[in-house]
Enzyme design. Structure first.
Site, PDB file in Angstrom:
ATOM      1  N   GLN A 167     -33.676  55.044   0.192  1.00  0.00           N
ATOM      2  CA  GLN A 167     -34.228  55.166   1.541  1.00  0.00           C
ATOM      3  C   GLN A 167     -34.091  56.611   2.034  1.00  0.00           C
ATOM      4  O   GLN A 167     -32.994  57.174   2.011  1.00  0.00           O
ATOM      5  CB  GLN A 167     -33.500  54.186   2.482  1.00  0.00           C
ATOM      6  CG  GLN A 167     -34.081  54.133   3.874  1.00  0.00           C
ATOM      7  CD  GLN A 167     -35.518  53.608   3.912  1.00  0.00           C
ATOM      8  OE1 GLN A 167     -35.870  52.663   3.217  1.00  0.00           O
ATOM      9  NE2 GLN A 167     -36.367  54.248   4.693  1.00  0.00           N
TER      10      GLN A 167
ATOM     11  N   LYS B  65     -37.419  45.599   4.395  1.00  0.00           N
ATOM     12  CA  LYS B  65     -37.722  45.548   2.967  1.00  0.00           C
ATOM     13  C   LYS B  65     -36.977  44.388   2.300  1.00  0.00           C
ATOM     14  O   LYS B  65     -37.528  43.651   1.482  1.00  0.00           O
ATOM     15  CB  LYS B  65     -37.366  46.882   2.297  1.00  0.00           C
ATOM     16  CG  LYS B  65     -38.338  47.994   2.688  1.00  0.00           C
ATOM     17  CD  LYS B  65     -37.877  49.385   2.286  1.00  0.00           C
ATOM     18  CE  LYS B  65     -38.830  50.423   2.876  1.00  0.00           C
ATOM     19  NZ  LYS B  65     -38.444  51.819   2.608  1.00  0.00           N
TER      20      LYS B  65
ATOM     21  N   ASP C 292     -41.190  53.445  -5.504  1.00  0.00           N
ATOM     22  CA  ASP C 292     -41.711  54.214  -4.362  1.00  0.00           C
ATOM     23  C   ASP C 292     -42.731  55.259  -4.837  1.00  0.00           C
ATOM     24  O   ASP C 292     -43.454  55.829  -4.034  1.00  0.00           O
ATOM     25  CB  ASP C 292     -40.554  54.948  -3.649  1.00  0.00           C
ATOM     26  CG  ASP C 292     -40.227  54.313  -2.306  1.00  0.00           C
ATOM     27  OD1 ASP C 292     -41.062  53.536  -1.797  1.00  0.00           O
ATOM     28  OD2 ASP C 292     -39.135  54.601  -1.772  1.00  0.00           O
TER      29      ASP C 292
END
Ligand code: NAD
Length: 295
Positions: A98, A54, A121
């Site tokens: 994460q 990422k 997200d």
């Protein structure tokens, strides 16, 4: 029939070129630079790889990324305090935690601490709710990437039978909602589904996200179906495979995504798209000043 391969790498590369151009445009016209904060707790090896990818992807398109690492024994309060600080920071447009988090964390509390305007997200309840009514600000990256692959391949969605195998909050459920929003007739299957093949055989569009190698075999697929394999499984011999018996399914389908090189490259790419869109939103740009739908 031998299915055409849907090349996720090439679609992702095109979208990333578009991202680069958007980042440059934001800088040139507004002096703004999109910023993404990535929070990782613990040192799960898979998470370490994903975070690295990422951060690299951000660098490739000019997004400023900021990594915050906490030990697996860190208290939830400390991590939430960092999220709150980042939520208030005008240079940060996206906050990503994460997953998975260590067991002593309350996932809802952590995700709920992210400013919903920076929830790139798309896991905050506000964005999940928005998805239900077709107005989410940040579509979750994996299903968003799948929709883009389908559109890019010219797959008609309205009126088709779509079957989603897998009902997780991160992939299966949002995938089903997005397909429903586009007027597909959607069935969702999961581990408790009895006689999976009875559903999959009806699918014009079959999306598989279960995490089980060879779950979908050739006879389970309707002739001419479009098959999107989201699964990522590492076999004992080290090989990376999806959830479909690729060779057998390819003989029945009209289009199929490979693993690797299908959905995977799209997931990180859509995170970039969401982050850049968030930066643009923070500038209150008029829609015509910043259109990102034409990817
Ligand atoms: P998950 O474990 O949270 O959910 C799996 C879902 O599949 C559940 O709803 C479960 O009921 C269903 N399922 C499991 N076994 C099944 C079976 N035998 N028959 C029918 N349904 C079954 O997993 P997830 O986070 O949704 O991820 C699913 C897969 O997609 C994993 O392989 C994961 O690695 C992969 N994934 C890939 C990407 C990508 O970018 N390509 C992104 C996210 C997840």
């Amino acid at each position: 029939m031998t299915a055409t391969i849907i090349d996720g790498k090439s679609v992702a590369a095109n979208v990333r070129r578009n991202c680069r151009a958007r980042v440059d445009d934001l800088w040139r016209r507004f002096g703004a630079s999109p910023g993404l904060a990535v929070i990782m707790v613990g040192d799960n090896p898979a998470s370490t790889v994903y975070v690295r990818k990422k951060i690299q992807a951000c660098a490739d398109v000019g997004i400023k990324s900021h990594k915050f690492l906490f030990s697996a024994t860190e208290s939830q309060d400390v991590v939430i305090a960092k999220i709150q600080e980042l939520s208030a920071d005008p240079d940060i447009h996206g906050i990503l935690v994460q997953l998975p988090l260590p067991k002593h964390f309350d996932l809802k509390a952590v995700l709920g601490a992210i400013d919903r305007e920076k929830d790139v997200d798309g896991f905050h309840l506000y964005n999940v709710g928005g998805l239900v009514v077709g107005e989410t600000v940040f579509p979750p990256c994996t299903p968003y990437g799948v929709m883009l692959l389908l559109d890019n391949a010219g797959v008609e969605i309205a009126g088709r039978n779509a079957v989603v195998v897998g009902a997780s909050n991160i992939v299966g459920k949002p995938m089903a909602l997005m397909l429903m929003q586009r007027e597909a007739t959607v069935s969702v299957c999961h581990v408790k589904t009895r006689d999976l093949a009875q559903f999959t055989i009806l699918a014009d569009i079959l999306i598989v996200a279960a995490g089980c190698p060879n779950l979908i075999t050739g006879p389970m697929v309707k002739s001419g179906a479009v098959v999107i394999d989201v699964g990522i499984n590492r076999l004992a011999n080290g090989q990376l495979v999806g959830d479909c018996d690729f060779d057998a399914v390819r003989k029945r389908a009209s289009m199929i995504t490979p693993v690797p090189g299908g959905v995977g490259p799209m997931t990180v790419t859509m995170l970039l798209v969401n982050t850049i869109n968030s930066a643009a939103r923070s500038l209150n740009l008029a829609h015509e000043d910043f259109v990102f739908e034409e990817l």
